[in-house]
Design an enzyme around this catalytic site. Structure first.
Site, PDB file in Angstrom:
ATOM      1  N   THR A 318       0.836  -1.211   0.000  1.00 51.67           N
ATOM      2  CA  THR A 318       0.000   0.000   0.000  1.00 51.67           C
ATOM      3  C   THR A 318       0.861   1.247   0.000  1.00 51.67           C
ATOM      4  O   THR A 318       0.616   2.197  -0.757  1.00 51.67           O
ATOM      5  CB  THR A 318      -0.933   0.012   1.227  1.00 51.67           C
ATOM      6  OG1 THR A 318      -1.789  -1.127   1.186  1.00 51.67           O
ATOM      7  CG2 THR A 318      -1.778   1.279   1.248  1.00 51.67           C
ATOM      8  N   TRP A 321       2.799   1.447  -3.351  1.00 47.16           N
ATOM      9  CA  TRP A 321       1.908   1.804  -4.464  1.00 47.16           C
ATOM     10  C   TRP A 321       1.807   3.317  -4.622  1.00 47.16           C
ATOM     11  O   TRP A 321       1.706   3.833  -5.731  1.00 47.16           O
ATOM     12  CB  TRP A 321       0.516   1.220  -4.216  1.00 47.16           C
ATOM     13  CG  TRP A 321      -0.499   1.577  -5.267  1.00 47.16           C
ATOM     14  CD1 TRP A 321      -0.750   0.917  -6.431  1.00 47.16           C
ATOM     15  CD2 TRP A 321      -1.407   2.696  -5.257  1.00 47.16           C
ATOM     16  NE1 TRP A 321      -1.754   1.544  -7.141  1.00 47.16           N
ATOM     17  CE2 TRP A 321      -2.174   2.640  -6.441  1.00 47.16           C
ATOM     18  CE3 TRP A 321      -1.639   3.739  -4.358  1.00 47.16           C
ATOM     19  CZ2 TRP A 321      -3.152   3.576  -6.737  1.00 47.16           C
ATOM     20  CZ3 TRP A 321      -2.620   4.673  -4.660  1.00 47.16           C
ATOM     21  CH2 TRP A 321      -3.358   4.587  -5.836  1.00 47.16           C
ATOM     22  N   HIS A 322       1.874   4.028  -3.501  1.00 46.07           N
ATOM     23  CA  HIS A 322       1.691   5.481  -3.547  1.00 46.07           C
ATOM     24  C   HIS A 322       2.890   6.221  -4.121  1.00 46.07           C
ATOM     25  O   HIS A 322       2.738   7.355  -4.591  1.00 46.07           O
ATOM     26  CB  HIS A 322       1.370   6.019  -2.154  1.00 46.07           C
ATOM     27  CG  HIS A 322      -0.057   5.832  -1.749  1.00 46.07           C
ATOM     28  ND1 HIS A 322      -0.516   4.668  -1.186  1.00 46.07           N
ATOM     29  CD2 HIS A 322      -1.137   6.658  -1.850  1.00 46.07           C
ATOM     30  CE1 HIS A 322      -1.819   4.789  -0.948  1.00 46.07           C
ATOM     31  NE2 HIS A 322      -2.218   5.976  -1.345  1.00 46.07           N
ATOM     32  N   GLY A 323       4.057   5.631  -4.089  1.00 45.16           N
ATOM     33  CA  GLY A 323       5.191   6.347  -4.651  1.00 45.16           C
ATOM     34  C   GLY A 323       6.496   5.602  -4.488  1.00 45.16           C
ATOM     35  O   GLY A 323       6.655   4.767  -3.591  1.00 45.16           O
ATOM     36  N   PHE A 460       0.919  10.070  -8.303  1.00 46.68           N
ATOM     37  CA  PHE A 460       0.834   8.681  -7.865  1.00 46.68           C
ATOM     38  C   PHE A 460       0.300   7.782  -8.980  1.00 46.68           C
ATOM     39  O   PHE A 460       0.247   6.597  -8.812  1.00 46.68           O
ATOM     40  CB  PHE A 460      -0.041   8.559  -6.617  1.00 46.68           C
ATOM     41  CG  PHE A 460       0.407   9.490  -5.526  1.00 46.68           C
ATOM     42  CD1 PHE A 460       1.714   9.463  -5.096  1.00 46.68           C
ATOM     43  CD2 PHE A 460      -0.476  10.371  -4.945  1.00 46.68           C
ATOM     44  CE1 PHE A 460       2.144  10.315  -4.092  1.00 46.68           C
ATOM     45  CE2 PHE A 460      -0.063  11.226  -3.943  1.00 46.68           C
ATOM     46  CZ  PHE A 460       1.247  11.196  -3.518  1.00 46.68           C
TER      47      PHE A 460
END
Length: 460
Positions: A318, A321-323, A460
């Site tokens: 998680t 995934w954002h960066g 993102f």
């Protein structure tokens, strides 16, 4: 092109909606596909082939799985093709530089990190197409035979850039047959305007404080109160920025006959982080539960060690995934710690509490969003140090005076109270017109006059 822009509001959208309603029913999905490609290519035409490839690969994978359903070995290989393609594209464009930089630091190499621009929305539409292939493999949905309908699903411009993450099962029926009436269009317009107001009137105004602190003042010389004010400003900005954009997407979908899933449900009123993640970015949380957490065994495992391992994998992913930065991984693991604590013993006490659970959540949320916002770990250490330095100072007085009203409005609208009041009067056409008209006029006036209009989730 973003929804909260004059270009979209007064050029692309009026032309798109006119074309969409003028074309015959059988051609509406083709219109969606072509309009969505134009919308996507406006900002990054060089990545146009990636979108086409994503459509073709997952379409033919779905067809293959449907055709060879009796042969699980072939189906598994087809699913692997989809997973490798989607994760490979996401990994190449989003994480190549991160891995090269860390290999250089770890092994003392001097590999050159490629200068790759991240295709807009790739984190969202790769997850959507992967979920389609997985659901076809599981037998939850039938493969879409019409390639135009499938292409419309993948490229659907209202939710293409930043979600909500819409799975094929969510709109499969509406892709084939959807009814649009004036009531639904009216509701969609109202939802869109409310989202626009969130983004433009609240997120942009409260976010200006965080931008000034992080980019103009710098973290090193600010007082502890101002550091906490900046953290609070970013906490409110990212909520209204992202939830506002999601709401605009949902509104646009309604105008076109689609009902997208809800993405936010007043997350800042949560009494635990367990509850927070049921209310924040709900479609992403649902995706990770369905396609990662449950396949790992979820909470139905034999030991707590395995449960914690499953949670670790989900929250590492998680965050990542954002960066492609370590701060995002730290951000994901930060939540992991609190979720493990809550699952172990704290959650029953939080459920029984009145005020202190909200204080607990909000206090650590401010810290979490600072971790999320500051990608430079040295600067992250500086601002966290300032937040807990207990240096009073007087710089915060000036900013409190300038932003007090903005803070008050943002805090109020992060609660369900304004929504409950609106629900009591929205059936009155005159009142609804005045409210929505006022928000629209103010939003447009801001966009015409202002130069500060960031969209945080674009990266993102």
């Amino acid at each position: 092109m973003v929804f909260s822009s004059i270009l979209f509001l007064f050029r692309f959208f009026p032309a798109a909606i006119l074309i969409y309603f003028v074309v015959p029913r059988k051609m509406k999905n083709l219109a969606i596909f072509l309009l969505s490609l134009f919308f996507y290519s406006w900002g990054e035409p060089k990545y146009f082939p990636i979108m086409i490839a994503s459509v073709l690969v997952d379409y033919f994978v779905g067809q293959g799985i449907q055709r060879f359903g009796h042969n699980r070995a072939i189906c598994k290989w087809l699913l692997v093709v989809s997973m490798v393609f989607n994760l490979g594209m996401l990994g190449f464009f989003k994480y190549t530089g991160f891995f090269v930089e860390n290999l250089n630091a770890l092994l003392g190499l001097s590999l050159r990190a490629p200068n790759i621009t991240l295709p807009i929305g790739i984190s969202f539409y790769t997850f959507q197409t992967m979920s389609y292939s997985i659901d076809v493999y599981r037998g939850k949905v039938k493969a879409e035979r019409n390639i135009i309908d499938f292409a419309a699903f993948v490229t659907l411009f209202p939710q293409l850039i930043a979600g909500p993450i819409v799975r094929y099962a969510d709109i499969s029926k509406e892709l084939k047959e959807r009814t649009i009436d004036l009531g639904q269009i009216s509701e969609g317009v109202a939802v869109f305007i409310m989202g626009l107001g969130k983004k433009v009137l609240i997120a942009n105004n409260i976010g200006a404080l965080w931008t000034e602190i992080s980019e103009t003042l710098g973290f090193g010389g600010i007082s502890a109160p101002l550091a906490w004010m900046g953290a609070a400003a970013y906490t409110l900005q990212i909520y209204f920025d992202f939830s506002g954009y999601s709401q605009m997407a949902i509104g646009l979908g309604k105008m076109m006959g689609f009902n997208f899933p809800q993405n936010f449900n007043f997350p800042y009123i949560s009494k635990s982080f367990t509850e927070f993640w049921r209310r924040w970015h709900m479609t992403l949380g649902s995706w990770f539960r369905e396609y990662l957490y449950f396949p790992l065994g979820g909470s139905r495992v034999d030991s707590k060690i395995r449960l914690y391992f499953n949670l670790f994998v989900v929250w590492f992913c998680t965050g990542f995934w954002h960066g492609a930065n370590w701060n995002f991984i730290l951000w994901g693991l930060f939540f992991l710690v609190f979720l493990i604590i809550e699952k172990s013993f704290l959650l029953p006490y939080l459920d029984k509490g009145k005020v202190w659970p909200h204080v607990y959540v909000l206090f650590f949320l401010l810290i979490s969003w600072v971790i999320f916002a500051v990608t430079d770990l040295s600067q992250l250490g500086i601002i966290l140090g300032r937040m807990f330095s207990f240096s009073a100072g007087t710089d915060w007085v000036y900013y409190l005076r300038n932003y007090a009203v903005t803070f008050a409005v943002a805090i109020l609208f992060s609660t369900p109270l304004p929504w409950k009041l609106y629900c009591k009067v929205k059936d009155c056409t005159a009142v609804n017109l005045v409210l929505m008209g006022g928000v629209l006029v103010l939003s447009v006036a801001y966009l015409v006059d202002a130069t500060y209009n960031p969209f945080l989730y674009f990266r993102f």
